[in-house]
Design a protein around this motif. Structure first.
Motif, PDB file in Angstrom:
ATOM      1  N   SER A  62      40.406  20.200 -30.043  1.00  0.00           N
ATOM      2  CA  SER A  62      41.311  20.596 -28.965  1.00  0.00           C
ATOM      3  C   SER A  62      42.006  19.413 -28.295  1.00  0.00           C
ATOM      4  CB  SER A  62      40.543  21.383 -27.899  1.00  0.00           C
ATOM      5  OG  SER A  62      40.088  22.614 -28.414  1.00  0.00           O
ATOM      6  N   ARG A  63      41.840  18.225 -28.848  1.00  0.00           N
ATOM      7  CA  ARG A  63      42.366  17.034 -28.178  1.00  0.00           C
ATOM      8  C   ARG A  63      43.872  17.098 -27.965  1.00  0.00           C
ATOM      9  NH1 ARG A  63      44.892  13.846 -26.158  1.00  0.00           N
ATOM     10  NH2 ARG A  63      44.547  11.621 -25.770  1.00  0.00           N
ATOM     11  N   ARG A 108      53.795  25.617 -27.589  1.00  0.00           N
ATOM     12  CA  ARG A 108      53.596  25.860 -26.159  1.00  0.00           C
ATOM     13  C   ARG A 108      53.272  27.325 -25.851  1.00  0.00           C
ATOM     14  NH1 ARG A 108      57.477  21.903 -26.552  1.00  0.00           N
ATOM     15  NH2 ARG A 108      57.207  20.097 -25.167  1.00  0.00           N
ATOM     16  N   GLY A 109      53.443  28.192 -26.844  1.00  0.00           N
ATOM     17  CA  GLY A 109      53.247  29.608 -26.619  1.00  0.00           C
ATOM     18  C   GLY A 109      51.819  30.072 -26.864  1.00  0.00           C
ATOM     19  N   ARG A 110      51.644  31.361 -26.989  1.00  0.00           N
ATOM     20  CA  ARG A 110      50.337  31.936 -27.248  1.00  0.00           C
ATOM     21  C   ARG A 110      49.850  31.547 -28.631  1.00  0.00           C
ATOM     22  NH1 ARG A 110      49.044  35.832 -23.470  1.00  0.00           N
ATOM     23  NH2 ARG A 110      50.768  36.489 -22.127  1.00  0.00           N
ATOM     24  N   PRO A 111      48.518  31.536 -28.842  1.00  0.00           N
ATOM     25  CA  PRO A 111      47.483  31.941 -27.886  1.00  0.00           C
ATOM     26  C   PRO A 111      47.155  30.829 -26.882  1.00  0.00           C
ATOM     27  CG  PRO A 111      46.464  31.303 -29.941  1.00  0.00           C
ATOM     28  CD  PRO A 111      47.951  31.222 -30.163  1.00  0.00           C
ATOM     29  N   TYR A 112      46.838  31.256 -25.670  1.00  0.00           N
ATOM     30  CA  TYR A 112      46.336  30.333 -24.663  1.00  0.00           C
ATOM     31  C   TYR A 112      45.343  31.077 -23.777  1.00  0.00           C
ATOM     32  CZ  TYR A 112      50.198  32.465 -21.941  1.00  0.00           C
ATOM     33  OH  TYR A 112      51.062  33.336 -21.339  1.00  0.00           O
ATOM     34  N   THR A 113      44.581  30.298 -23.026  1.00  0.00           N
ATOM     35  CA  THR A 113      43.590  30.844 -22.107  1.00  0.00           C
ATOM     36  C   THR A 113      43.872  30.310 -20.719  1.00  0.00           C
ATOM     37  OG1 THR A 113      41.892  30.923 -23.848  1.00  0.00           O
ATOM     38  CG2 THR A 113      41.122  31.002 -21.563  1.00  0.00           C
ATOM     39  N   ASP A 114      43.926  31.190 -19.736  1.00  0.00           N
ATOM     40  CA  ASP A 114      44.106  30.776 -18.357  1.00  0.00           C
ATOM     41  C   ASP A 114      42.743  30.612 -17.686  1.00  0.00           C
ATOM     42  OD1 ASP A 114      46.825  30.720 -18.542  1.00  0.00           O
ATOM     43  OD2 ASP A 114      47.169  32.637 -17.532  1.00  0.00           O
ATOM     44  N   VAL A 115      42.533  29.449 -17.093  1.00  0.00           N
ATOM     45  CA  VAL A 115      41.278  29.123 -16.423  1.00  0.00           C
ATOM     46  C   VAL A 115      41.591  28.789 -14.972  1.00  0.00           C
ATOM     47  CG1 VAL A 115      39.282  27.571 -16.408  1.00  0.00           C
ATOM     48  CG2 VAL A 115      40.379  28.161 -18.579  1.00  0.00           C
ATOM     49  N   GLU A 116      40.846  29.334 -14.045  1.00  0.00           N
ATOM     50  CA  GLU A 116      41.016  28.958 -12.639  1.00  0.00           C
ATOM     51  C   GLU A 116      40.159  27.727 -12.349  1.00  0.00           C
ATOM     52  OE1 GLU A 116      40.567  32.007  -9.722  1.00  0.00           O
ATOM     53  OE2 GLU A 116      42.552  32.829 -10.182  1.00  0.00           O
ATOM     54  N   GLU A 163      32.917  27.043 -22.740  1.00  0.00           N
ATOM     55  CA  GLU A 163      33.688  26.350 -23.770  1.00  0.00           C
ATOM     56  C   GLU A 163      34.933  27.199 -24.021  1.00  0.00           C
ATOM     57  OE1 GLU A 163      32.866  23.837 -27.766  1.00  0.00           O
ATOM     58  OE2 GLU A 163      32.139  25.917 -27.831  1.00  0.00           O
ATOM     59  N   VAL A 164      36.054  26.732 -23.540  1.00  0.00           N
ATOM     60  CA  VAL A 164      37.302  27.485 -23.596  1.00  0.00           C
ATOM     61  C   VAL A 164      37.866  27.497 -25.013  1.00  0.00           C
ATOM     62  CG1 VAL A 164      39.658  27.584 -22.678  1.00  0.00           C
ATOM     63  CG2 VAL A 164      37.746  26.977 -21.177  1.00  0.00           C
ATOM     64  N   VAL A 190      35.791  22.077 -22.600  1.00  0.00           N
ATOM     65  CA  VAL A 190      34.710  22.624 -21.779  1.00  0.00           C
ATOM     66  C   VAL A 190      35.069  22.553 -20.303  1.00  0.00           C
ATOM     67  CG1 VAL A 190      32.261  22.405 -21.170  1.00  0.00           C
ATOM     68  CG2 VAL A 190      33.005  21.938 -23.514  1.00  0.00           C
ATOM     69  N   HIS A 191      34.823  23.657 -19.602  1.00  0.00           N
ATOM     70  CA  HIS A 191      35.023  23.755 -18.156  1.00  0.00           C
ATOM     71  C   HIS A 191      33.660  23.771 -17.483  1.00  0.00           C
ATOM     72  CE1 HIS A 191      36.076  26.563 -14.563  1.00  0.00           C
ATOM     73  NE2 HIS A 191      36.145  25.294 -14.190  1.00  0.00           N
TER      74      HIS A 191
END
Length: 215
Positions: free
Chosen positions: A173-174, A152-160, A12-13, A18-19
């Protein structure tokens, strides 16, 4: 899909985001790639979208169901959204949330990324419905940047994201900003029959039903 030393874990990002790695089995991935290729031969092929300010998106896109253009939905359907694809979207929500929430997607955006394509941080906010967004990845691995709802800036999470991965975002998070800053060329599995990355995003617009129109 690349194989690491350790299995990738469901995560859960952010609340409601959810990834699920490897959700689509290889055969289903190949079926979706074939379908995406066939849709591209239709009356509304993949094209680079021109933004209102004159910029041109680096991804090539087509729309199934209700047609989208920046930054609105049109009152027409160019290519019908297949019932089996809508059903796959409901399966995805059951996987993530335990129920589909009455999800009735009426539009799907299919984006093709070649080696140089990117997607800037943006919100999916043209929909009137608060239903979750279902995103399916095929082909090359990418960095998917999932941010916050304020900027558009932080905070963000990078997911592969890899081929076969599912990513769903809804609830708090919609309206999170999200984008794709990087694609890793040549990382698609050799049996997939795809060079590049495809992303299928299913959405429920909440707009009145429109009849199909091909042009």
């Amino acid at each position: 899909m690349t194989e690491g030393l350790f299995p990738r874990e469901r995560a859960e990002v952010a609340p409601g985001a959810v990834h699920v790695p490897g959700w689509l089995p290889p055969e289903r991935q190949r079926e979706l790639v074939a379908a995406c290729r066939e849709w591209g031969r239709g009356p509304l092929p993949y094209r680079q979208t021109v933004l209102p300010g004159g910029g041109v998106m680096s991804v090539r896109s087509l729309c199934l169901g209700r047609r989208w253009e920046p930054y609105r939905y049109l009152d027409e359907v160019g290519v019908e959204l297949p019932g089996w694809l809508a059903a796959l979207g409901r399966e995805a929500l059951v996987e993530v949330y335990g129920e589909d929430g009455g999800f009735v997607p009426d539009t799907a955006l299919v984006n093709f990324y070649d080696a140089g394509a990117r997607m800037g941080m943006h919100q999916d906010k043209e929909e009137r419905s608060g239903a979750s967004v279902v995103s399916l990845s095929l082909g090359d691995r990418c960095v998917f940047r999932f941010g916050n709802t304020e900027s558009r800036g932080r905070p963000y999470t990078d997911v592969e994201l890899e081929s076969g991965d599912l990513f769903v975002f809804g609830g708090p998070s919609r309206l999170a900003y999200h984008g794709v800053p990087k694609v890793y060329p040549g990382t698609a599995g050799p049996n997939l029959g795809l060079t590049g990355r495809l992303n299928i995003t299913l959405r429920q617009t909440g707009l009145p039903v429109v009849s199909g129109r091909r042009r």
